[in-house]
Design a protein around this motif. Sequence first.
Motif, PDB file in Angstrom:
ATOM      1  N   ILE A 198       0.854  -1.111   0.041  1.00  0.00           N
ATOM      2  CA  ILE A 198      -0.002  -0.145   0.081  1.00  0.00           C
ATOM      3  C   ILE A 198       0.770   1.302   0.029  1.00  0.00           C
ATOM      4  O   ILE A 198       0.603   2.212  -0.593  1.00  0.00           O
ATOM      5  CB  ILE A 198      -0.977  -0.123   1.274  1.00  0.00           C
ATOM      6  CG1 ILE A 198      -1.877  -1.109   0.785  1.00  0.00           C
ATOM      7  CG2 ILE A 198      -1.873   1.517   1.430  1.00  0.00           C
ATOM      8  CD1 ILE A 198      -2.970  -1.302   2.137  1.00  0.00           C
ATOM      9  N   PRO A 199       1.883   1.321   0.748  1.00  0.00           N
ATOM     10  CA  PRO A 199       2.562   2.460   0.801  1.00  0.00           C
ATOM     11  C   PRO A 199       3.152   3.223  -0.638  1.00  0.00           C
ATOM     12  O   PRO A 199       2.995   4.279  -0.786  1.00  0.00           O
ATOM     13  CB  PRO A 199       3.815   2.292   1.811  1.00  0.00           C
ATOM     14  CG  PRO A 199       3.322   1.375   2.450  1.00  0.00           C
ATOM     15  CD  PRO A 199       2.464   0.536   1.590  1.00  0.00           C
ATOM     16  N   PHE A 200       3.610   2.067  -1.458  1.00  0.00           N
ATOM     17  CA  PHE A 200       4.166   2.464  -2.773  1.00  0.00           C
ATOM     18  C   PHE A 200       3.031   2.895  -3.490  1.00  0.00           C
ATOM     19  O   PHE A 200       3.114   3.968  -4.518  1.00  0.00           O
ATOM     20  CB  PHE A 200       5.052   1.061  -3.290  1.00  0.00           C
ATOM     21  CG  PHE A 200       5.896   0.765  -2.321  1.00  0.00           C
ATOM     22  CD1 PHE A 200       7.033   1.483  -2.112  1.00  0.00           C
ATOM     23  CD2 PHE A 200       5.468  -0.433  -1.793  1.00  0.00           C
ATOM     24  CE1 PHE A 200       7.799   0.872  -1.113  1.00  0.00           C
ATOM     25  CE2 PHE A 200       6.428  -1.002  -0.703  1.00  0.00           C
ATOM     26  CZ  PHE A 200       7.909  -0.184  -0.246  1.00  0.00           C
ATOM     27  N   ASP A 201       1.882   2.301  -3.511  1.00  0.00           N
ATOM     28  CA  ASP A 201       0.604   2.864  -4.390  1.00  0.00           C
ATOM     29  C   ASP A 201       0.182   4.263  -4.041  1.00  0.00           C
ATOM     30  O   ASP A 201      -0.266   5.186  -4.672  1.00  0.00           O
ATOM     31  CB  ASP A 201      -0.481   1.893  -4.416  1.00  0.00           C
ATOM     32  CG  ASP A 201      -0.271   0.570  -5.165  1.00  0.00           C
ATOM     33  OD1 ASP A 201       0.598   0.609  -6.141  1.00  0.00           O
ATOM     34  OD2 ASP A 201      -0.512  -0.421  -4.600  1.00  0.00           O
ATOM     35  N   ILE A 202       0.355   4.463  -2.623  1.00  0.00           N
ATOM     36  CA  ILE A 202      -0.106   5.656  -1.895  1.00  0.00           C
ATOM     37  C   ILE A 202       0.929   6.787  -2.581  1.00  0.00           C
ATOM     38  O   ILE A 202       0.452   7.724  -2.840  1.00  0.00           O
ATOM     39  CB  ILE A 202      -0.203   5.813  -0.583  1.00  0.00           C
ATOM     40  CG1 ILE A 202      -1.529   4.871  -0.009  1.00  0.00           C
ATOM     41  CG2 ILE A 202      -0.454   7.109   0.288  1.00  0.00           C
ATOM     42  CD1 ILE A 202      -1.818   4.860   1.472  1.00  0.00           C
ATOM     43  N   HIS A 203       2.187   6.526  -2.591  1.00  0.00           N
ATOM     44  CA  HIS A 203       3.033   7.750  -3.154  1.00  0.00           C
ATOM     45  C   HIS A 203       2.439   7.982  -4.522  1.00  0.00           C
ATOM     46  O   HIS A 203       2.565   9.110  -4.851  1.00  0.00           O
ATOM     47  CB  HIS A 203       4.215   6.742  -3.178  1.00  0.00           C
ATOM     48  CG  HIS A 203       5.118   7.814  -4.175  1.00  0.00           C
ATOM     49  ND1 HIS A 203       5.929   8.844  -3.459  1.00  0.00           N
ATOM     50  CD2 HIS A 203       5.721   7.489  -5.386  1.00  0.00           C
ATOM     51  CE1 HIS A 203       6.705   9.289  -4.510  1.00  0.00           C
ATOM     52  NE2 HIS A 203       6.516   8.745  -5.548  1.00  0.00           N
ATOM     53  N   LYS A 204       2.190   6.970  -5.554  1.00  0.00           N
ATOM     54  CA  LYS A 204       1.708   7.360  -6.977  1.00  0.00           C
ATOM     55  C   LYS A 204       0.437   8.377  -6.619  1.00  0.00           C
ATOM     56  O   LYS A 204       0.822   9.274  -7.451  1.00  0.00           O
ATOM     57  CB  LYS A 204       1.331   6.019  -7.329  1.00  0.00           C
ATOM     58  CG  LYS A 204       2.460   5.213  -7.827  1.00  0.00           C
ATOM     59  CD  LYS A 204       1.977   3.945  -8.538  1.00  0.00           C
ATOM     60  CE  LYS A 204       3.377   2.899  -8.782  1.00  0.00           C
ATOM     61  NZ  LYS A 204       2.626   1.909  -9.419  1.00  0.00           N
ATOM     62  N   ILE A 205      -0.174   8.139  -5.809  1.00  0.00           N
ATOM     63  CA  ILE A 205      -1.345   9.178  -5.601  1.00  0.00           C
ATOM     64  C   ILE A 205      -0.922  10.293  -5.085  1.00  0.00           C
ATOM     65  O   ILE A 205      -1.468  11.383  -5.760  1.00  0.00           O
ATOM     66  CB  ILE A 205      -2.544   8.378  -5.051  1.00  0.00           C
ATOM     67  CG1 ILE A 205      -3.034   7.159  -5.228  1.00  0.00           C
ATOM     68  CG2 ILE A 205      -3.535   9.396  -4.297  1.00  0.00           C
ATOM     69  CD1 ILE A 205      -3.904   6.209  -4.625  1.00  0.00           C
ATOM     70  N   LEU A 206      -0.146  10.432  -4.287  1.00  0.00           N
ATOM     71  CA  LEU A 206       0.258  11.680  -3.684  1.00  0.00           C
ATOM     72  C   LEU A 206       0.925  12.335  -4.623  1.00  0.00           C
ATOM     73  O   LEU A 206       0.756  13.885  -4.661  1.00  0.00           O
ATOM     74  CB  LEU A 206       1.103  11.356  -2.349  1.00  0.00           C
ATOM     75  CG  LEU A 206       0.245  11.020  -1.107  1.00  0.00           C
ATOM     76  CD1 LEU A 206       1.174  10.412  -0.204  1.00  0.00           C
ATOM     77  CD2 LEU A 206      -0.425  12.369  -0.420  1.00  0.00           C
TER      78      LEU A 206
END
Length: 383
Positions: A198-206
């Motif tokens: 999840i942290p790496f996918d959230i980075h893309k969003i941010l």
Amino acid sequence: MKFEKGTTSRARLLTNDWIKSTLPDLFDFIKLGLPEYDDRLELWRVSLNTKNSKQTIIGEIKLDKAVTKIVDWTKKDLIIKRLNKSRLDKNKDVKKAKNTSLIYPAPIPNKIILGDCIQVLDDFPPDTAQLIITSPPYYNAKPEYSEYIDYQEYLDFLRRVIVRCHNILSEGRFFVINVSPVLIKRVSRNSASKRIPIPFDIHKILDSVGFDFIDDIMWVKPEGAGWNLGRGRRFAADRQPLQYKPVPVTEYILVYRKRTDKLIDWNIRNHYNQELVKESKIVGDYDKTNLWYIHPSHNKYHPATFPDELVSRVIRYYSFEDDLVLDPFGGSGTVARVALQMKRRFLLVEKEPEYFQLMKKTLSPLFSPDLRVDFDIFENDKI
């Protein structure tokens, strides 16, 4: 994954052709973002940005894997509305610059609101929050049912929340999110468990919404804190190669800054009250590395609470006294309690009535008679 030379150029060309045919009157006002390939959906994404000095994402085009056709796009009406809003925001910024060089936050009092943060945050103006610290709900954490249809729906939900946080966070200020990979347990003996990054996918969003990555801080828990997940027990029993899985005892504290062309000291030099800046100066010992050793907290009324120590460190390092700290997933109210102790204002949103009532019960005794705190229920699109 490797793609043939010229793939991104074709993606830009196709997107430009689409804009010319679909939005011909707006072609001169739209700038394309960098085409990015989405491994999960196997398609290309191209963001549509404004050309003004403060670029804003106003839409997105999706293309097939071979970059031969456009398969999805943001609705035309929504692109036009966002573009118009961006123009208005730019005019407001110009007027601000002419009137004063100081940065004044919106005068929002302490609030705890029962409601859906996606709807609630739409009602707040720019410069509401000077720091956002939050931990989003876990993906399908409840074993008895799935809260989201699939992982993509979960990420889409987080994107909608993050977009609204971006809209009301002051320029150049910080968004801090506590998140970690989630283990989806196997459903039978013949199936495997799955760990979702999840942290790496959230980075893309941010990054796509308009935040710059600053730091990845590791919250380190005492050894053995992750044994309850069952991860690593198989290897501990038979020590067979290929079966090694370490027990996770860390979580990410990801630090982002709202994208701006101004350096961090701009927020310091142009603060409206330099006395507050002096009072907020960090004295004494401080964390010199990105490893924070903090014991987890426990609350019998809430399954996942922030440790006070974690919140206090974030507030100490990334805000000034009297700043407003926002948590869109209020939970048990830790951010409000710690912000109050550290002379900051707070805005918490929580959609579960039981947690809202818990905050009302536990936090109310902490407020002095002269401190204004609103416990509001969001309904009929009004606060």
